[in-house]
Write a protein that holds these residues in place. Structure first.
Motif, PDB file in Angstrom:
ATOM      1  N   TYR A  44       5.433   3.995  -2.916  1.00  0.00           N
ATOM      2  CA  TYR A  44       6.488   4.384  -1.785  1.00  0.00           C
ATOM      3  C   TYR A  44       6.533   5.747  -1.602  1.00  0.00           C
ATOM      4  O   TYR A  44       6.052   6.685  -2.571  1.00  0.00           O
ATOM      5  CB  TYR A  44       7.936   3.760  -2.585  1.00  0.00           C
ATOM      6  N   TYR A  56      11.919   6.676   5.679  1.00  0.00           N
ATOM      7  CA  TYR A  56      10.901   6.435   4.990  1.00  0.00           C
ATOM      8  C   TYR A  56      11.034   6.290   3.278  1.00  0.00           C
ATOM      9  O   TYR A  56      10.054   5.405   2.630  1.00  0.00           O
ATOM     10  CB  TYR A  56      10.298   8.012   4.799  1.00  0.00           C
ATOM     11  N   ILE A  59      10.047   2.210   2.640  1.00  0.00           N
ATOM     12  CA  ILE A  59       8.895   1.966   2.815  1.00  0.00           C
ATOM     13  C   ILE A  59       8.519   1.482   1.308  1.00  0.00           C
ATOM     14  O   ILE A  59       8.132   2.220   0.722  1.00  0.00           O
ATOM     15  CB  ILE A  59       7.839   2.807   3.584  1.00  0.00           C
ATOM     16  N   VAL A  61       4.322   0.171   0.336  1.00  0.00           N
ATOM     17  CA  VAL A  61       3.092  -0.202   0.897  1.00  0.00           C
ATOM     18  C   VAL A  61       1.994  -0.681  -0.188  1.00  0.00           C
ATOM     19  O   VAL A  61       2.595  -0.744  -1.352  1.00  0.00           O
ATOM     20  CB  VAL A  61       2.300   0.794   1.544  1.00  0.00           C
ATOM     21  N   PRO A  95       3.282   1.996   8.413  1.00  0.00           N
ATOM     22  CA  PRO A  95       4.703   2.268   8.618  1.00  0.00           C
ATOM     23  C   PRO A  95       5.149   3.650   8.657  1.00  0.00           C
ATOM     24  O   PRO A  95       6.219   4.070   9.410  1.00  0.00           O
ATOM     25  CB  PRO A  95       5.462   1.439   7.596  1.00  0.00           C
ATOM     26  N   ILE A  96       4.710   4.673   7.811  1.00  0.00           N
ATOM     27  CA  ILE A  96       5.170   6.015   8.064  1.00  0.00           C
ATOM     28  C   ILE A  96       4.723   6.697   9.191  1.00  0.00           C
ATOM     29  O   ILE A  96       5.429   7.465   9.679  1.00  0.00           O
ATOM     30  CB  ILE A  96       4.586   6.830   6.612  1.00  0.00           C
ATOM     31  N   GLU A 192       8.308  -3.569  12.530  1.00  0.00           N
ATOM     32  CA  GLU A 192       8.133  -2.404  11.544  1.00  0.00           C
ATOM     33  C   GLU A 192       8.065  -3.006  10.268  1.00  0.00           C
ATOM     34  O   GLU A 192       8.946  -3.624   9.713  1.00  0.00           O
ATOM     35  CB  GLU A 192       9.387  -1.544  11.554  1.00  0.00           C
ATOM     36  N   LEU A 194       8.101  -2.269   7.069  1.00  0.00           N
ATOM     37  CA  LEU A 194       7.995  -1.165   6.043  1.00  0.00           C
ATOM     38  C   LEU A 194       7.732  -1.781   4.440  1.00  0.00           C
ATOM     39  O   LEU A 194       7.408  -0.759   3.624  1.00  0.00           O
ATOM     40  CB  LEU A 194       9.407  -0.518   6.005  1.00  0.00           C
ATOM     41  N   ASP A 195       8.468  -2.843   4.160  1.00  0.00           N
ATOM     42  CA  ASP A 195       8.240  -3.286   2.968  1.00  0.00           C
ATOM     43  C   ASP A 195       7.233  -4.420   2.678  1.00  0.00           C
ATOM     44  O   ASP A 195       7.155  -5.439   3.068  1.00  0.00           O
ATOM     45  CB  ASP A 195       9.476  -4.030   2.410  1.00  0.00           C
ATOM     46  N   GLN A 196       5.816  -3.892   2.557  1.00  0.00           N
ATOM     47  CA  GLN A 196       4.605  -4.655   2.661  1.00  0.00           C
ATOM     48  C   GLN A 196       4.417  -5.504   1.439  1.00  0.00           C
ATOM     49  O   GLN A 196       3.623  -6.044   1.075  1.00  0.00           O
ATOM     50  CB  GLN A 196       3.488  -3.849   2.803  1.00  0.00           C
ATOM     51  N   SER A 230      12.079  -5.855  11.954  1.00  0.00           N
ATOM     52  CA  SER A 230      11.797  -4.991  10.816  1.00  0.00           C
ATOM     53  C   SER A 230      12.037  -5.668   9.494  1.00  0.00           C
ATOM     54  O   SER A 230      12.860  -6.498   9.202  1.00  0.00           O
ATOM     55  CB  SER A 230      12.796  -3.443  10.920  1.00  0.00           C
ATOM     56  N   GLU A 232      12.186  -4.086   5.570  1.00  0.00           N
ATOM     57  CA  GLU A 232      12.297  -2.947   4.642  1.00  0.00           C
ATOM     58  C   GLU A 232      13.234  -3.105   3.374  1.00  0.00           C
ATOM     59  O   GLU A 232      13.881  -4.168   3.411  1.00  0.00           O
ATOM     60  CB  GLU A 232      13.128  -1.803   5.322  1.00  0.00           C
TER      61      GLU A 232
END
Length: 298
Positions: A44, A56, A59, A61, A95-96, A192, A194-196, A230, A232
């Motif tokens: 993160y 940000y 996020i 990843v 995502p960033i 988007e 963001l939360d992979q 999205s 996140e």
């Protein structure tokens, strides 16, 4: 590099000062540091200078994925000069870059200075919102700052990543949810991810999430424009999925009946709202609970 020996700064202030000097010296739009979560092997973004929003912080990843994941996996600099052209189908893994509108960037490893701890504890990213070719000297300057940050982090806590960073990845190539988002992107939907962490869920759970999106898309594509999907992380570690667009979409009883079983299985509810001529569909996934479920399932 900033000298700290004679300054009564806290370590947090020293980190901020080092990042600010790097940003000013190299005339950068964006500077950020990502930290790894040793328990869940996710990454993160902890600090960002030049960020346009606070998104940000939401996020998360995967190891080996995107800018931060690739740097932590290889412990080598990762350079992107023309985003998104250079990354092609991997765009959603950055995502960033997406939420900060970055065009070019360099990520380097923030590697522990402790002899007994040889792994990376984080990633330092510098970025530009216009195309920029970073020289070898500039990359070395970023690496110098990363060394300073590593020394500072070593003085605060044990680095969160263990040396075993090469565990086999299991779902990247066949992730049904990631594939569904790719298809939506090709259909013109802004995605988007963001939360992979959701791509670490079991294929069955990912199919359930993708199934909800597959129900929403055909029902709403005719009446909603500028559609965005999205995903996140929220403040307590859940994943918030938002499907939104301009306009309104009337849903039938058949739609809700089809959706009900998927939402129930995911331990989630669907929230629908209309704000300023935009319609929002939100559902929250207890991602950490579902990840733990995978480990305990026999």
């Amino acid at each position: 590099m900033t000298e700290f020996s004679s300054r009564p700064f806290t370590i947090q202030q020293q980190i901020q000062a080092e990042l600010q000097q790097l940003k000013s010296e190299m005339k950068l739009d964006f500077v950020s540091v990502a930290i790894a979560d040793g328990d869940y092997r996710d990454i993160y973004w902890k600090i960002a200078l030049g960020a346009r929003t606070e998104r940000y912080r939401k996020i998360m990843v995967r190891m080996g994925k995107g800018m931060a994941g690739k740097v932590l996996k290889s412990k080598s600099p990762h350079i992107v000069t023309r985003f998104p052209e250079e990354v092609q189908d991997e765009m959603l893994e950055y995502p960033i870059f997406l939420i900060e509108s970055l065009r070019s960037g360099v990520g380097v490893s923030v590697s522990s200075t402790r002899p007994e701890q040889r792994s990376s504890s984080g990633v330092l990213l510098v970025g530009e919102r216009k195309e920029r070719v970073f020289s070898r000297q500039e990359i070395e300057r970023v690496e110098q700052s990363a060394s300073v940050l590593a020394s500072l982090y070593d003085n605060t806590a044990k680095p969160p990543i263990t040396e075993d960073t090469d565990e086999p990845e299991q779902v990247e190539l066949i992730s049904p949810l990631f594939q569904r988002l790719r298809n939506l992107h090709k259909e013109g939907v802004t995605c988007e991810l963001l939360d992979q962490r959701v791509t670490r869920l079991s294929p069955h759970r990912q199919q359930e999430i993708a199934g909800i999106l597959e129900l929403l898309a055909p029902h709403c594509s005719r009446t909603l424009t500028n559609v965005t999907v999205s995903m996140e992380q929220d403040e307590i570690g859940n994943t918030v999925v938002i499907y939104e667009g301009k306009g309104t979409c009337d849903l039938t009883d058949d739609f809700f009946n089809s959706m009900k079983s998927l939402l129930h299985s995911l331990k989630s509810d669907l929230e629908i709202s209309v704000e300023q001529q935009h319609q929002f569909f939100r559902f929250t996934i207890p991602t950490r609970q579902l990840l733990d479920e995978m480990h305990w399932k026999i």
